[in-house]
Write a protein that holds these residues in place. Structure first.
Motif, PDB file in Angstrom:
ATOM      1  N   ASP A   1       1.563  84.616 -10.253  1.00 24.58           N
ATOM      2  CA  ASP A   1       1.332  83.505 -11.166  1.00 24.58           C
ATOM      3  C   ASP A   1       2.657  82.945 -11.697  1.00 24.58           C
ATOM      4  OD1 ASP A   1      -0.981  82.128 -11.999  1.00 24.58           O
ATOM      5  OD2 ASP A   1      -0.745  82.870 -14.043  1.00 24.58           O
ATOM      6  N   ALA A   2       3.582  83.851 -12.037  1.00 26.17           N
ATOM      7  CA  ALA A   2       4.887  83.409 -12.544  1.00 26.17           C
ATOM      8  C   ALA A   2       5.652  82.624 -11.487  1.00 26.17           C
ATOM      9  CB  ALA A   2       5.700  84.624 -12.998  1.00 26.17           C
ATOM     10  N   ARG A   3       5.646  83.108 -10.247  1.00 26.29           N
ATOM     11  CA  ARG A   3       6.339  82.383  -9.173  1.00 26.29           C
ATOM     12  C   ARG A   3       5.664  81.035  -8.919  1.00 26.29           C
ATOM     13  NH1 ARG A   3      11.067  84.605  -9.714  1.00 26.29           N
ATOM     14  NH2 ARG A   3      11.251  86.734  -8.910  1.00 26.29           N
ATOM     15  N   GLY A   4       4.376  80.960  -9.112  1.00 21.85           N
ATOM     16  CA  GLY A   4       3.681  79.692  -8.958  1.00 21.85           C
ATOM     17  C   GLY A   4       4.127  78.678  -9.995  1.00 21.85           C
ATOM     18  N   TYR A   5       4.293  79.119 -11.239  1.00 20.52           N
ATOM     19  CA  TYR A   5       4.755  78.187 -12.273  1.00 20.52           C
ATOM     20  C   TYR A   5       6.201  77.767 -12.020  1.00 20.52           C
ATOM     21  CZ  TYR A   5       0.560  78.547 -15.088  1.00 20.52           C
ATOM     22  OH  TYR A   5      -0.737  78.450 -15.526  1.00 20.52           O
ATOM     23  N   GLN A   6       7.014  78.669 -11.482  1.00 23.31           N
ATOM     24  CA  GLN A   6       8.370  78.260 -11.122  1.00 23.31           C
ATOM     25  C   GLN A   6       8.343  77.166 -10.050  1.00 23.31           C
ATOM     26  OE1 GLN A   6      10.206  82.079 -10.122  1.00 23.31           O
ATOM     27  NE2 GLN A   6      11.450  81.957 -11.982  1.00 23.31           N
ATOM     28  N   ALA A   7       7.449  77.317  -9.082  1.00 24.74           N
ATOM     29  CA  ALA A   7       7.332  76.295  -8.035  1.00 24.74           C
ATOM     30  C   ALA A   7       6.832  74.975  -8.615  1.00 24.74           C
ATOM     31  CB  ALA A   7       6.386  76.782  -6.939  1.00 24.74           C
ATOM     32  N   ARG A   8       5.915  75.028  -9.559  1.00 23.70           N
ATOM     33  CA  ARG A   8       5.415  73.798 -10.170  1.00 23.70           C
ATOM     34  C   ARG A   8       6.492  73.133 -11.037  1.00 23.70           C
ATOM     35  NH1 ARG A   8      -0.460  74.927 -12.652  1.00 23.70           N
ATOM     36  NH2 ARG A   8      -0.543  72.632 -12.583  1.00 23.70           N
ATOM     37  N   ILE A   9       7.301  73.946 -11.691  1.00 18.25           N
ATOM     38  CA  ILE A   9       8.416  73.394 -12.473  1.00 18.25           C
ATOM     39  C   ILE A   9       9.401  72.679 -11.551  1.00 18.25           C
ATOM     40  CG2 ILE A   9      10.440  74.020 -13.845  1.00 18.25           C
ATOM     41  CD1 ILE A   9       8.724  76.319 -15.029  1.00 18.25           C
ATOM     42  N   ALA A  10       9.733  73.331 -10.426  1.00 23.36           N
ATOM     43  CA  ALA A  10      10.667  72.720  -9.480  1.00 23.36           C
ATOM     44  C   ALA A  10      10.103  71.422  -8.913  1.00 23.36           C
ATOM     45  CB  ALA A  10      10.981  73.703  -8.358  1.00 23.36           C
ATOM     46  N   LEU A  11       8.805  71.404  -8.584  1.00 23.00           N
ATOM     47  CA  LEU A  11       8.174  70.180  -8.076  1.00 23.00           C
ATOM     48  C   LEU A  11       8.220  69.071  -9.123  1.00 23.00           C
ATOM     49  CD1 LEU A  11       6.419  68.534  -6.099  1.00 23.00           C
ATOM     50  CD2 LEU A  11       4.408  69.646  -7.133  1.00 23.00           C
ATOM     51  N   ALA A  12       7.899  69.416 -10.374  1.00 19.81           N
ATOM     52  CA  ALA A  12       7.905  68.407 -11.430  1.00 19.81           C
ATOM     53  C   ALA A  12       9.302  67.836 -11.626  1.00 19.81           C
ATOM     54  CB  ALA A  12       7.384  69.017 -12.733  1.00 19.81           C
ATOM     55  N   ARG A  13      10.314  68.691 -11.568  1.00 15.62           N
ATOM     56  CA  ARG A  13      11.688  68.201 -11.733  1.00 15.62           C
ATOM     57  C   ARG A  13      12.097  67.281 -10.581  1.00 15.62           C
ATOM     58  NH1 ARG A  13      14.298  73.938 -13.858  1.00 15.62           N
ATOM     59  NH2 ARG A  13      13.696  73.660 -16.077  1.00 15.62           N
ATOM     60  N   ARG A  14      11.737  67.631  -9.374  1.00 17.80           N
ATOM     61  CA  ARG A  14      12.046  66.764  -8.234  1.00 17.80           C
ATOM     62  C   ARG A  14      11.329  65.417  -8.373  1.00 17.80           C
ATOM     63  NH1 ARG A  14      10.972  71.528  -5.284  1.00 17.80           N
ATOM     64  NH2 ARG A  14       8.980  70.625  -4.564  1.00 17.80           N
ATOM     65  N   THR A  15      10.081  65.502  -8.805  1.00 17.96           N
ATOM     66  CA  THR A  15       9.305  64.276  -8.955  1.00 17.96           C
ATOM     67  C   THR A  15       9.878  63.392 -10.058  1.00 17.96           C
ATOM     68  OG1 THR A  15       7.327  65.452  -8.207  1.00 17.96           O
ATOM     69  CG2 THR A  15       6.989  63.358  -9.322  1.00 17.96           C
ATOM     70  N   VAL A  16      10.302  64.004 -11.156  1.00 13.30           N
ATOM     71  CA  VAL A  16      10.914  63.239 -12.251  1.00 13.30           C
ATOM     72  C   VAL A  16      12.180  62.553 -11.770  1.00 13.30           C
ATOM     73  CG1 VAL A  16      12.090  63.440 -14.473  1.00 13.30           C
ATOM     74  CG2 VAL A  16       9.908  64.595 -14.117  1.00 13.30           C
ATOM     75  N   ALA A  17      12.997  63.305 -11.010  1.00 13.90           N
ATOM     76  CA  ALA A  17      14.235  62.702 -10.493  1.00 13.90           C
ATOM     77  C   ALA A  17      13.922  61.521  -9.576  1.00 13.90           C
ATOM     78  CB  ALA A  17      15.039  63.763  -9.743  1.00 13.90           C
ATOM     79  N   SER A  18      12.889  61.666  -8.741  1.00  9.57           N
ATOM     80  CA  SER A  18      12.514  60.570  -7.845  1.00  9.57           C
ATOM     81  C   SER A  18      11.998  59.370  -8.634  1.00  9.57           C
ATOM     82  CB  SER A  18      11.454  61.067  -6.853  1.00  9.57           C
ATOM     83  OG  SER A  18      10.972  59.999  -6.049  1.00  9.57           O
TER      84      SER A  18
END
Length: 476
Positions: free
Chosen positions: A167-184
């Protein structure tokens, strides 16, 4: 006389528990072999998870409690065994007395004397109807149940550590996705502002672009909060303070994903694989023995008692020139009228035994449900993941094309916004699906009885007392 002793009450026999012939949610290939559950978590190929599980097994507080219960059960068994043997106690007494008086002539006379005595008392209850033997039997089953409870605790612990970690690794992946999306999306904001200045975009487009970037950025703190909670949970499972693993798990790692399917065997296999079923069965055996213990109280009991005493005016006289007395004989106790208490005690024991029999059946049904649920959930989530993978590919192409057409002025910003939202949602759902697949895989291994199968030392107490012999009472 002991070889002729009898026991009363029911003799325990392992009940026959019916199970289905196959799992409805498993492929035939999965049921050909028994479950391969030894250190099943290593199939996830994550050394960090392997290390966390090792530490949890060593330091988890629930495991420590289960170990203490084993020590308690073993001590209770030794206490019960002691009831099979004679008891012997010694006593000693020393006194000094003085007698004074007045004679008829008026002269006072006094005399002083010493008295010493020592004795031995012995007793032995002949277990004619097996009350003590049933007590030992019940205590032995209690040890088995406590050991099975420890194994059940380990099954739960390993599953909980793996679930929280995934679950923790999943939230890390979602955080990384959100940051990439924000940058885009911030790049889209900059492009929209440029187009606004050139007159090829409206202020509404610019406002929508900024709002969409801010909306996605707002997801990040929520994901970080959930990640922190999982880290806190993992720390507690390892018997440490909540923030102990924060630095260790700060660096993101991929979500652990299972490889080949886990063999399930047939439903009957869980009767021996699941320690909670083993614990429930041993508790049934324990309370079956207690029925016999209660029934033995309805029958006469015979005890052999004996005493030896010696007395003298000097300590040295206790072994010579002393007065020696002794007694020896049996004592018969027959229950004649107890107001129905003894019979009621038997009925209480029988009702308790019935409760544990029902609990065993319930545990088996719950275990079957756990496996079936995990199989269905895992299969469904795998299909869902495949569909999400195709959706992500389609939305990626749509978003790329929308941005290209928007740059050349051939498409409206609303189409770009819709494509970006759809892509982000699909990618986030894909991550959640990956997490769910692994969590359902963990649930399946747990349902099949997979846990720590290595040796566990339960002999060491958690608290080591010092200076327990005779000493002066102190204050805190």
């Amino acid at each position: 006389m002991l070889p002729g002793c009898a026991v009363v009450g029911p003799d325990y026999k392992t009940p026959s528990l019916a199970t289905p012939s196959r799992w409805s949610g498993a492929d035939a290939s999965q049921q050909r072999h028994k479950p391969e559950l030894s250190q099943w978590w290593r199939r996830l190929n994550d050394p960090v998870l392997d290390g966390l599980i090792q530490e949890a097994i060593a330091d988890n507080l629930d495991v420590a409690t289960a170990k203490a219960k084993i020590r308690e059960a073993r001590a209770s068994r030794r206490e019960a065994i002691g009831g099979l043997y004679p008891s012997l106690s010694g006593s000693g007494d020393a006194s000094r007395s003085r007698v004074g008086g007045t004679s008829t002539s008026g002269a006072g006379r006094t005399s002083t004397s010493n008295a010493f005595s020592a004795g031995l008392d012995a007793s032995w209850e002949l277990d004619l109807f097996g009350a003590n033997h049933r007590n030992v039997e019940a205590a032995s089953y209690g040890v088995d149940a406590a050991e099975a409870d420890l194994r059940a605790t380990l099954v739960t612990l390993v599953g909980d550590v793996a679930t929280a970690y995934v679950d923790a690794r999943g939230y890390q992946a979602r955080i990384a996705l959100a940051r990439r999306t924000v940058a885009s999306r911030r790049e889209t904001v900059a492009l929209t502002r440029t187009k606004l200045q050139a007159g090829s975009a409206s202020a509404v487009d610019a406002a929508n672009a900024e709002a969409e970037a801010a909306s996605t950025a707002a997801d990040i703190p929520l994901y970080e909060q959930s990640f922190a909670q999982d880290v806190h949970q993992l720390s507690i499972l390892l018997g440490r303070e909540p923030s102990a693993l924060a630095e260790r798990l700060k660096r993101a790692r991929p979500i652990p994903m299972p490889g080949r399917p886990l063999p399930t065997g047939i439903p009957a296999d869980i009767l021996s694989a699941r320690p909670d079923i083993r614990a429930a069965e041993r508790q049934l055996a324990q309370y079956t023995a207690k029925v016999g213990q209660a029934e033995a109280a309805l029958y006469p009991s015979v005890s052999l008692t004996g005493s030896l005493s010696t007395s003298g005016t000097k300590i040295g006289d206790l072994t010579k020139n002393s007065s020696i007395s002794w007694s020896f004989g049996p004592t018969l106790t027959v229950p004649i009228f107890q107001g129905g208490q003894l019979r009621a005690a038997v009925e209480v024991a029988q009702a308790q035994r019935d409760q544990y029999f029902i609990a065993l059946r319930s545990t088996v049904l719950t275990a079957l449900q756990d496996v079936e649920d995990a199989l269905v959930n895992l299969a469904t989530q795998r299909r869902n993941a495949r569909q999400l993978g195709q959706a992500v590919k389609g939305y990626q192409q749509a978003a790329k094309l929308s941005h290209t057409l928007y740059q050349v002025g051939s498409q409206s910003f609303l189409d770009v916004l819709t494509a970006d939202r759809s892509l982000y949602s699909a990618q986030d759902s894909q991550i959640q699906s990956q997490v769910a697949i692994t969590k359902y895989y963990v649930a399946l291994a747990k349902a099949l009885g997979g846990g720590w199968d290595g040796a566990i030392d339960s002999s060491k107490p958690a608290v080591v007392d010092a200076n327990t012999g005779p000493h002066l009472a102190g204050r805190e």
